[in-house]
Design a protein around this motif. Structure first.
Motif, PDB file in Angstrom:
ATOM      1  N   ALA A  59      80.014 -78.919  28.582  1.00  0.00           N
ATOM      2  CA  ALA A  59      80.890 -79.571  27.612  1.00  0.00           C
ATOM      3  C   ALA A  59      82.277 -78.948  27.637  1.00  0.00           C
ATOM      4  O   ALA A  59      83.290 -79.644  27.518  1.00  0.00           O
ATOM      5  CB  ALA A  59      80.275 -79.468  26.218  1.00  0.00           C
ATOM      6  N   ASP A  60      82.344 -77.623  27.819  1.00  0.00           N
ATOM      7  CA  ASP A  60      83.645 -76.942  27.870  1.00  0.00           C
ATOM      8  C   ASP A  60      84.456 -77.409  29.085  1.00  0.00           C
ATOM      9  O   ASP A  60      85.679 -77.601  28.991  1.00  0.00           O
ATOM     10  CB  ASP A  60      83.455 -75.429  27.929  1.00  0.00           C
ATOM     11  N   GLU A  61      83.783 -77.586  30.199  1.00  0.00           N
ATOM     12  CA  GLU A  61      84.475 -78.030  31.408  1.00  0.00           C
ATOM     13  C   GLU A  61      84.967 -79.465  31.268  1.00  0.00           C
ATOM     14  O   GLU A  61      86.066 -79.812  31.710  1.00  0.00           O
ATOM     15  CB  GLU A  61      83.544 -77.894  32.613  1.00  0.00           C
ATOM     16  N   VAL A  62      84.140 -80.321  30.643  1.00  0.00           N
ATOM     17  CA  VAL A  62      84.564 -81.697  30.384  1.00  0.00           C
ATOM     18  C   VAL A  62      85.767 -81.697  29.447  1.00  0.00           C
ATOM     19  O   VAL A  62      86.746 -82.432  29.652  1.00  0.00           O
ATOM     20  CB  VAL A  62      83.408 -82.522  29.774  1.00  0.00           C
ATOM     21  N   ALA A  63      85.710 -80.872  28.406  1.00  0.00           N
ATOM     22  CA  ALA A  63      86.810 -80.786  27.443  1.00  0.00           C
ATOM     23  C   ALA A  63      88.101 -80.348  28.118  1.00  0.00           C
ATOM     24  O   ALA A  63      89.181 -80.904  27.850  1.00  0.00           O
ATOM     25  CB  ALA A  63      86.438 -79.817  26.325  1.00  0.00           C
ATOM     26  N   GLU A  64      88.007 -79.367  28.996  1.00  0.00           N
ATOM     27  CA  GLU A  64      89.188 -78.885  29.711  1.00  0.00           C
ATOM     28  C   GLU A  64      89.761 -79.966  30.626  1.00  0.00           C
ATOM     29  O   GLU A  64      90.982 -80.151  30.703  1.00  0.00           O
ATOM     30  CB  GLU A  64      88.816 -77.649  30.530  1.00  0.00           C
ATOM     31  N   THR A  65      88.874 -80.710  31.297  1.00  0.00           N
ATOM     32  CA  THR A  65      89.322 -81.770  32.203  1.00  0.00           C
ATOM     33  C   THR A  65      90.058 -82.874  31.455  1.00  0.00           C
ATOM     34  O   THR A  65      91.084 -83.387  31.928  1.00  0.00           O
ATOM     35  CB  THR A  65      88.116 -82.372  32.948  1.00  0.00           C
ATOM     36  N   LEU A  66      89.565 -83.230  30.278  1.00  0.00           N
ATOM     37  CA  LEU A  66      90.112 -84.368  29.537  1.00  0.00           C
ATOM     38  C   LEU A  66      91.141 -83.964  28.483  1.00  0.00           C
ATOM     39  O   LEU A  66      91.781 -84.836  27.885  1.00  0.00           O
ATOM     40  CB  LEU A  66      88.977 -85.145  28.870  1.00  0.00           C
ATOM     41  N   GLY A  67      91.270 -82.683  28.230  1.00  0.00           N
ATOM     42  CA  GLY A  67      92.224 -82.245  27.219  1.00  0.00           C
ATOM     43  C   GLY A  67      91.780 -82.557  25.810  1.00  0.00           C
ATOM     44  O   GLY A  67      92.610 -82.893  24.950  1.00  0.00           O
ATOM     45  N   VAL A  68      90.460 -82.461  25.558  1.00  0.00           N
ATOM     46  CA  VAL A  68      89.920 -82.688  24.217  1.00  0.00           C
ATOM     47  C   VAL A  68      89.214 -81.418  23.774  1.00  0.00           C
ATOM     48  O   VAL A  68      89.068 -80.457  24.541  1.00  0.00           O
ATOM     49  CB  VAL A  68      88.936 -83.878  24.197  1.00  0.00           C
ATOM     50  N   THR A  69      88.762 -81.391  22.535  1.00  0.00           N
ATOM     51  CA  THR A  69      88.054 -80.218  22.033  1.00  0.00           C
ATOM     52  C   THR A  69      86.616 -80.205  22.569  1.00  0.00           C
ATOM     53  O   THR A  69      86.038 -81.270  22.829  1.00  0.00           O
ATOM     54  CB  THR A  69      88.009 -80.223  20.500  1.00  0.00           C
ATOM     55  N   PRO A  70      86.028 -79.022  22.725  1.00  0.00           N
ATOM     56  CA  PRO A  70      84.623 -78.950  23.159  1.00  0.00           C
ATOM     57  C   PRO A  70      83.676 -79.704  22.236  1.00  0.00           C
ATOM     58  O   PRO A  70      82.707 -80.306  22.691  1.00  0.00           O
ATOM     59  CB  PRO A  70      84.339 -77.443  23.158  1.00  0.00           C
ATOM     60  N   SER A  71      83.955 -79.665  20.923  1.00  0.00           N
ATOM     61  CA  SER A  71      83.071 -80.370  19.984  1.00  0.00           C
ATOM     62  C   SER A  71      83.121 -81.883  20.219  1.00  0.00           C
ATOM     63  O   SER A  71      82.098 -82.580  20.127  1.00  0.00           O
ATOM     64  CB  SER A  71      83.449 -80.040  18.542  1.00  0.00           C
ATOM     65  N   ALA A  72      84.318 -82.414  20.532  1.00  0.00           N
ATOM     66  CA  ALA A  72      84.435 -83.851  20.831  1.00  0.00           C
ATOM     67  C   ALA A  72      83.690 -84.179  22.116  1.00  0.00           C
ATOM     68  O   ALA A  72      82.995 -85.208  22.202  1.00  0.00           O
ATOM     69  CB  ALA A  72      85.903 -84.236  20.952  1.00  0.00           C
ATOM     70  N   ALA A  73      83.813 -83.315  23.113  1.00  0.00           N
ATOM     71  CA  ALA A  73      83.101 -83.534  24.373  1.00  0.00           C
ATOM     72  C   ALA A  73      81.596 -83.536  24.149  1.00  0.00           C
ATOM     73  O   ALA A  73      80.865 -84.378  24.684  1.00  0.00           O
ATOM     74  CB  ALA A  73      83.494 -82.467  25.387  1.00  0.00           C
ATOM     75  N   ARG A  74      81.113 -82.581  23.338  1.00  0.00           N
ATOM     76  CA  ARG A  74      79.673 -82.508  23.058  1.00  0.00           C
ATOM     77  C   ARG A  74      79.187 -83.764  22.333  1.00  0.00           C
ATOM     78  O   ARG A  74      78.091 -84.266  22.592  1.00  0.00           O
ATOM     79  CB  ARG A  74      79.363 -81.259  22.226  1.00  0.00           C
ATOM     80  N   GLN A  75      79.993 -84.263  21.421  1.00  0.00           N
ATOM     81  CA  GLN A  75      79.616 -85.464  20.680  1.00  0.00           C
ATOM     82  C   GLN A  75      79.460 -86.656  21.616  1.00  0.00           C
ATOM     83  O   GLN A  75      78.483 -87.406  21.540  1.00  0.00           O
ATOM     84  CB  GLN A  75      80.666 -85.770  19.607  1.00  0.00           C
ATOM     85  N   HIS A  76      80.399 -86.838  22.525  1.00  0.00           N
ATOM     86  CA  HIS A  76      80.324 -87.953  23.465  1.00  0.00           C
ATOM     87  C   HIS A  76      79.182 -87.765  24.461  1.00  0.00           C
ATOM     88  O   HIS A  76      78.486 -88.723  24.828  1.00  0.00           O
ATOM     89  CB  HIS A  76      81.648 -88.108  24.205  1.00  0.00           C
ATOM     90  N   LEU A  77      78.969 -86.529  24.883  1.00  0.00           N
ATOM     91  CA  LEU A  77      77.871 -86.252  25.806  1.00  0.00           C
ATOM     92  C   LEU A  77      76.522 -86.524  25.148  1.00  0.00           C
ATOM     93  O   LEU A  77      75.591 -87.033  25.786  1.00  0.00           O
ATOM     94  CB  LEU A  77      77.935 -84.804  26.289  1.00  0.00           C
ATOM     95  N   ALA A  78      76.423 -86.228  23.856  1.00  0.00           N
ATOM     96  CA  ALA A  78      75.177 -86.506  23.131  1.00  0.00           C
ATOM     97  C   ALA A  78      74.903 -88.005  23.084  1.00  0.00           C
ATOM     98  O   ALA A  78      73.759 -88.451  23.253  1.00  0.00           O
ATOM     99  CB  ALA A  78      75.262 -85.931  21.713  1.00  0.00           C
ATOM    100  N   GLY A  79      75.963 -88.804  22.851  1.00  0.00           N
ATOM    101  CA  GLY A  79      75.798 -90.257  22.849  1.00  0.00           C
ATOM    102  C   GLY A  79      75.391 -90.786  24.210  1.00  0.00           C
ATOM    103  O   GLY A  79      74.526 -91.660  24.324  1.00  0.00           O
ATOM    104  N   LEU A  80      76.012 -90.243  25.253  1.00  0.00           N
ATOM    105  CA  LEU A  80      75.671 -90.666  26.616  1.00  0.00           C
ATOM    106  C   LEU A  80      74.243 -90.268  26.965  1.00  0.00           C
ATOM    107  O   LEU A  80      73.526 -91.017  27.635  1.00  0.00           O
ATOM    108  CB  LEU A  80      76.650 -90.034  27.613  1.00  0.00           C
ATOM    109  N   LYS A  81      73.831 -89.102  26.489  1.00  0.00           N
ATOM    110  CA  LYS A  81      72.469 -88.641  26.774  1.00  0.00           C
ATOM    111  C   LYS A  81      71.448 -89.513  26.057  1.00  0.00           C
ATOM    112  O   LYS A  81      70.410 -89.877  26.637  1.00  0.00           O
ATOM    113  CB  LYS A  81      72.312 -87.182  26.358  1.00  0.00           C
ATOM    114  N   SER A  82      71.713 -89.876  24.811  1.00  0.00           N
ATOM    115  CA  SER A  82      70.773 -90.725  24.065  1.00  0.00           C
ATOM    116  C   SER A  82      70.679 -92.109  24.692  1.00  0.00           C
ATOM    117  O   SER A  82      69.651 -92.776  24.577  1.00  0.00           O
ATOM    118  CB  SER A  82      71.212 -90.838  22.600  1.00  0.00           C
ATOM    119  N   GLY A  83      71.750 -92.546  25.352  1.00  0.00           N
ATOM    120  CA  GLY A  83      71.735 -93.831  26.038  1.00  0.00           C
ATOM    121  C   GLY A  83      71.180 -93.769  27.451  1.00  0.00           C
ATOM    122  O   GLY A  83      71.116 -94.780  28.144  1.00  0.00           O
TER     123      GLY A  83
END
Length: 229
Positions: free
Chosen positions: A30-54
């Motif tokens: 999640a930290d690496e995704v956040a760094e790539t996109l310029g968002v917070t780690p918590s936002a990255a984790r939230q989106h990753l959780a949605g993608l994982k549930s789907g």
């Protein structure tokens, strides 16, 4: 009864950007995704959780680092359908065209074999459930396959299954057997009900819809029946 937030047809632009970032790295925290996109780690984790549930990403824990093990995410096979583009449908049509040129009788047999395989798969998954749960389960299966399925309850223990997208659109718009076998599949998977197609995307509707009624009431109009609560 609606489709899952992380289903392919319901991705937000932010979720799609996260999925692309994961696919480009192959595997990412999640930290690496956040760094790539310029968002917070918590936002990255939230989106990753949605993608994982789907079902679009999966994760594993990386051992060997100091401190808490990191969750590393990678895309799943289901996510491939999001990036296939129009050439995937064109390729399917091209293959069916070659089969048809070799032997026109092979095309119906190909569709029939696909239908039989899916009927067995869906029946095994939905076995032992009452009609309402079967319809909801079927909608979830089709939703995961890219059909954007949802269910509305109708009077008298009946249902309307709506498919807002067509995962086989390129083929369906060329080969009517696609839609014929789809209806037959639903009728076989739900033998205790009468399944009627009431909207058809190929015929000009914006979606495909099916009314599913228990057989004992399927021949009577809804407004002429007394339904138990």
């Amino acid at each position: 009864m609606k489709s899952a937030p992380g289903a392919p047809g319901n991705l937000s632009s932010a979720q799609r950007q996260v999925l692309v970032a994961v696919k480009r790295r192959g595997e990412a925290s999640a930290d690496e995704v956040a760094e790539t996109l310029g968002v917070t780690p918590s936002a990255a984790r939230q989106h990753l959780a949605g993608l994982k549930s789907g079902g679009l990403v999966a994760s594993r824990q990386e051992r060997g680092r100091s401190g808490r093990p990191a969750d590393l995410y990678h895309s799943t096979e289901l996510s491939e359908y999001l990036f296939a583009g129009p050439t995937a449908g064109e390729f399917s049509i091209e293959l069916l065209g070659h089969i048809e040129e070799e032997d026109p009788e092979l095309v119906p047999r190909v569709f029939e074999r696909r239908r039989r395989r899916r009927v067995k798969q869906y029946r095994d998954t939905l076995a032992g459930k009452p009609l309402g749960e079967k319809v909801a389960g079927l909608a979830e299966i089709l939703d995961a396959e890219g059909y954007m399925g949802d269910v509305d309850e109708l009077p008298c223990n009946s249902y309307r299954l709506t498919l807002h997208s067509c995962a086989m659109w390129a083929v369906a718009s060329r080969y009517g057997l696609t839609c014929t076998t789809e209806l037959e599949l639903m009728q076989e998977v739900l033998p205790e009900a009468e399944v009627t197609r009431v909207a058809h995307k190929v015929a000009g509707a914006y979606f495909c819809a099916y009314e599913i009624r228990p057989r004992e009431i399927s021949r009577e109009p809804f407004d002429q029946k007394l339904c138990s609560t």
